[in-house]
Design an enzyme around this catalytic site. Structure first.
Site, PDB file in Angstrom:
ATOM      1  N   TRP A  33       0.838  -1.213   0.000  1.00  0.00           N
ATOM      2  CA  TRP A  33       0.000   0.000   0.000  1.00  0.00           C
ATOM      3  C   TRP A  33       0.863   1.249   0.000  1.00  0.00           C
ATOM      4  O   TRP A  33       0.535   2.242  -0.665  1.00  0.00           O
ATOM      5  CB  TRP A  33      -0.975  -0.017   1.184  1.00  0.00           C
ATOM      6  CG  TRP A  33      -1.961  -1.129   1.067  1.00  0.00           C
ATOM      7  CD1 TRP A  33      -2.055  -2.236   1.861  1.00  0.00           C
ATOM      8  CD2 TRP A  33      -2.988  -1.283   0.070  1.00  0.00           C
ATOM      9  NE1 TRP A  33      -3.071  -3.050   1.423  1.00  0.00           N
ATOM     10  CE2 TRP A  33      -3.661  -2.495   0.329  1.00  0.00           C
ATOM     11  CE3 TRP A  33      -3.404  -0.513  -1.022  1.00  0.00           C
ATOM     12  CZ2 TRP A  33      -4.721  -2.954  -0.452  1.00  0.00           C
ATOM     13  CZ3 TRP A  33      -4.458  -0.963  -1.804  1.00  0.00           C
ATOM     14  CH2 TRP A  33      -5.104  -2.171  -1.521  1.00  0.00           C
ATOM     15  N   ASP A 103      -1.132   6.896   6.624  1.00  0.00           N
ATOM     16  CA  ASP A 103      -2.241   6.012   6.253  1.00  0.00           C
ATOM     17  C   ASP A 103      -2.479   5.091   7.447  1.00  0.00           C
ATOM     18  O   ASP A 103      -1.629   4.258   7.778  1.00  0.00           O
ATOM     19  CB  ASP A 103      -1.832   5.217   5.000  1.00  0.00           C
ATOM     20  CG  ASP A 103      -2.879   4.181   4.599  1.00  0.00           C
ATOM     21  OD1 ASP A 103      -3.884   4.021   5.308  1.00  0.00           O
ATOM     22  OD2 ASP A 103      -2.662   3.536   3.553  1.00  0.00           O
ATOM     23  N   LYS A 127     -11.960  -1.518   8.042  1.00  0.00           N
ATOM     24  CA  LYS A 127     -11.369  -2.475   8.990  1.00  0.00           C
ATOM     25  C   LYS A 127     -11.995  -2.332  10.370  1.00  0.00           C
ATOM     26  O   LYS A 127     -12.552  -3.285  10.891  1.00  0.00           O
ATOM     27  CB  LYS A 127      -9.858  -2.253   9.102  1.00  0.00           C
ATOM     28  CG  LYS A 127      -9.016  -3.032   8.118  1.00  0.00           C
ATOM     29  CD  LYS A 127      -9.096  -2.588   6.724  1.00  0.00           C
ATOM     30  CE  LYS A 127      -8.039  -3.293   5.898  1.00  0.00           C
ATOM     31  NZ  LYS A 127      -7.989  -2.807   4.545  1.00  0.00           N
TER      32      LYS A 127
HETATM   33  N1  PMP Z   1      -3.996   1.437   2.883  1.00  0.00           N
HETATM   34  C1  PMP Z   1      -3.990   0.326   3.641  1.00  0.00           C
HETATM   35  C2  PMP Z   1      -3.019   0.227   4.785  1.00  0.00           C
HETATM   36  C3  PMP Z   1      -4.883  -0.723   3.357  1.00  0.00           C
HETATM   37  O1  PMP Z   1      -4.880  -1.837   4.098  1.00  0.00           O
HETATM   38  C4  PMP Z   1      -5.797  -0.577   2.284  1.00  0.00           C
HETATM   39  C5  PMP Z   1      -6.823  -1.632   1.950  1.00  0.00           C
HETATM   40  N2  PMP Z   1      -6.732  -2.844   2.494  1.00  0.00           N
HETATM   41  C6  PMP Z   1      -5.733   0.584   1.520  1.00  0.00           C
HETATM   42  C7  PMP Z   1      -4.849   1.585   1.857  1.00  0.00           C
HETATM   43  C8  PMP Z   1      -6.632   0.778   0.351  1.00  0.00           C
HETATM   44  O2  PMP Z   1      -7.880   1.125   0.789  1.00  0.00           O
HETATM   45  P1  PMP Z   1      -9.180   0.918  -0.096  1.00  0.00           P
HETATM   46  O3  PMP Z   1      -9.204  -0.517  -0.478  1.00  0.00           O
HETATM   47  O4  PMP Z   1     -10.252   1.319   0.855  1.00  0.00           O
HETATM   48  O5  PMP Z   1      -9.051   1.824  -1.254  1.00  0.00           O
END
Ligand code: PMP
Length: 291
Positions: A33, A103, A127
């Site tokens: 991510w 994030d 989450k």
């Molecule tokens: N950042 C992290 C740390 C994540 O775990 C996730 C999704 N699992 C995201 C960003 C992406 O988020 P989304 O799927 O809601 O776009």
């Protein structure tokens, strides 16, 4: 602010709003991510990767010092909890006067956070907060209002701040559920009480893994996530057997992310202690049968 969409949208909104002087930002790469966030930001500015743990399959959080950042960077970006690799920052990097962006999608509400140490925090809700489709953004007011005129209206934080997150139809149901979750957490004693429960759950699982002769957690001890517990047997066929037999026993989604394999138990706030106990019982049985 509550914004529509997932954490991924913030990968673009952050640079579009915060690259406001030098057009430079520094990123620390601690997982997929974080990598995606940096890749997106590269479309909009001069992005430097100041540290990465990729050489060790992201099994630890790199130590960074203030001097590692470019003095004129507009912000520094970190991924506080790395969902796929099961790591979490054991410290808040000191960035001096440079705003720190984090994030917190996969750890929000699992620990108390001193928000004054951050310029901006974002967290997809799915989450620990609410169904997918809404993202929480907490930002310093003095960082609002720097999006260039070419930035689409909806991607400008100022628009959302000025309209109390209701510039257009908000994701009402997800925000309603978030409210219920906040009330629940308050009723059990707040985020610090939630944190104590999370620590208790994670400790039980890590202690069992560390003591077992079959399972191993590849993550450096001080960097382990409370939310995502990653483990392997060291034999990928046995890992697959574990996941399949777990599923047959009613323990779903124990497979590690497709990019790393192995196993991952995501024990978010909503997972009760009984879930962890059931998993450990299953792990013991599997260990006895596969010695
Ligand atoms: N950042 C992290 C740390 C994540 O775990 C996730 C999704 N699992 C995201 C960003 C992406 O988020 P989304 O799927 O809601 O776009």
């Amino acid at each position: 602010m509550f914004l529509q969409g997932g954490g991924t949208l913030q990968f673009a909104m952050v640079p579009l709003n915060l690259l406001r002087k030098s057009g430079k930002a520094d990123y620390i790469i601690t997982g997929s991510w974080a990598k995606k966030a940096a890749k997106e930001a590269k479309k909009f500015g001069d992005i430097k990767i100041v540290a990465s743990s990729e050489e060790s399959t992201f099994s630890y959080i790199p130590e960074v010092k203030k001097e590692d950042f470019r003095e004129d960077a507009d912000y520094v970006h970190i991924t506080y909890n790395n969902t796929i690799y099961g790591t979490h920052y054991p410290y808040i990097p000191d960035t001096g006067d440079i705003p720190l962006v984090a994030d917190m999608s996969s750890c929000i509400l699992s620990e108390e956070i001193d928000v004054t140490k951050f310029g901006l925090i974002y967290a997809g809700a799915q989450k620990n907060v609410a169904p997918a489709g809404v993202t929480i953004v907490i930002m310093r007011e003095d960082l609002i209002g720097f999006a260039k005129g070419t930035v689409p209206t909806y991607l400008d934080y100022k628009v959302h701040a000025e309209n109390d997150s209701a510039y257009n139809t908000p994701n009402c149901f997800a925000i309603y559920v978030a409210g219920e979750v906040f009330k629940h957490i308050k009723s059990i004693g707040g985020v610090s009480a939630m944190h104590d429960l999370d620590v208790e759950k994670a400790k039980k699982l890590y202690d069992y893994i560390d003591a077992s002769s079959l399972y191993k957690c590849p993550v450096r001890e001080q960097d382990r996530s409370l939310m995502n517990v990653v483990f392997v047997t060291g034999d990928s066929d046995l890992d697959k057997k574990f996941v399949a037999e777990g599923k047959a026993a009613g323990l779903h989604n124990l497979n590690g992310h497709r990019s790393i394999g192995g196993m991952r138990a995501s024990i978010y706030n909503a997972m009760p202690m009984e879930g962890v106990d059931t998993l450990i019982e299953f792990m013991k049985k599997f260990e006895a049968e596969n010695k």
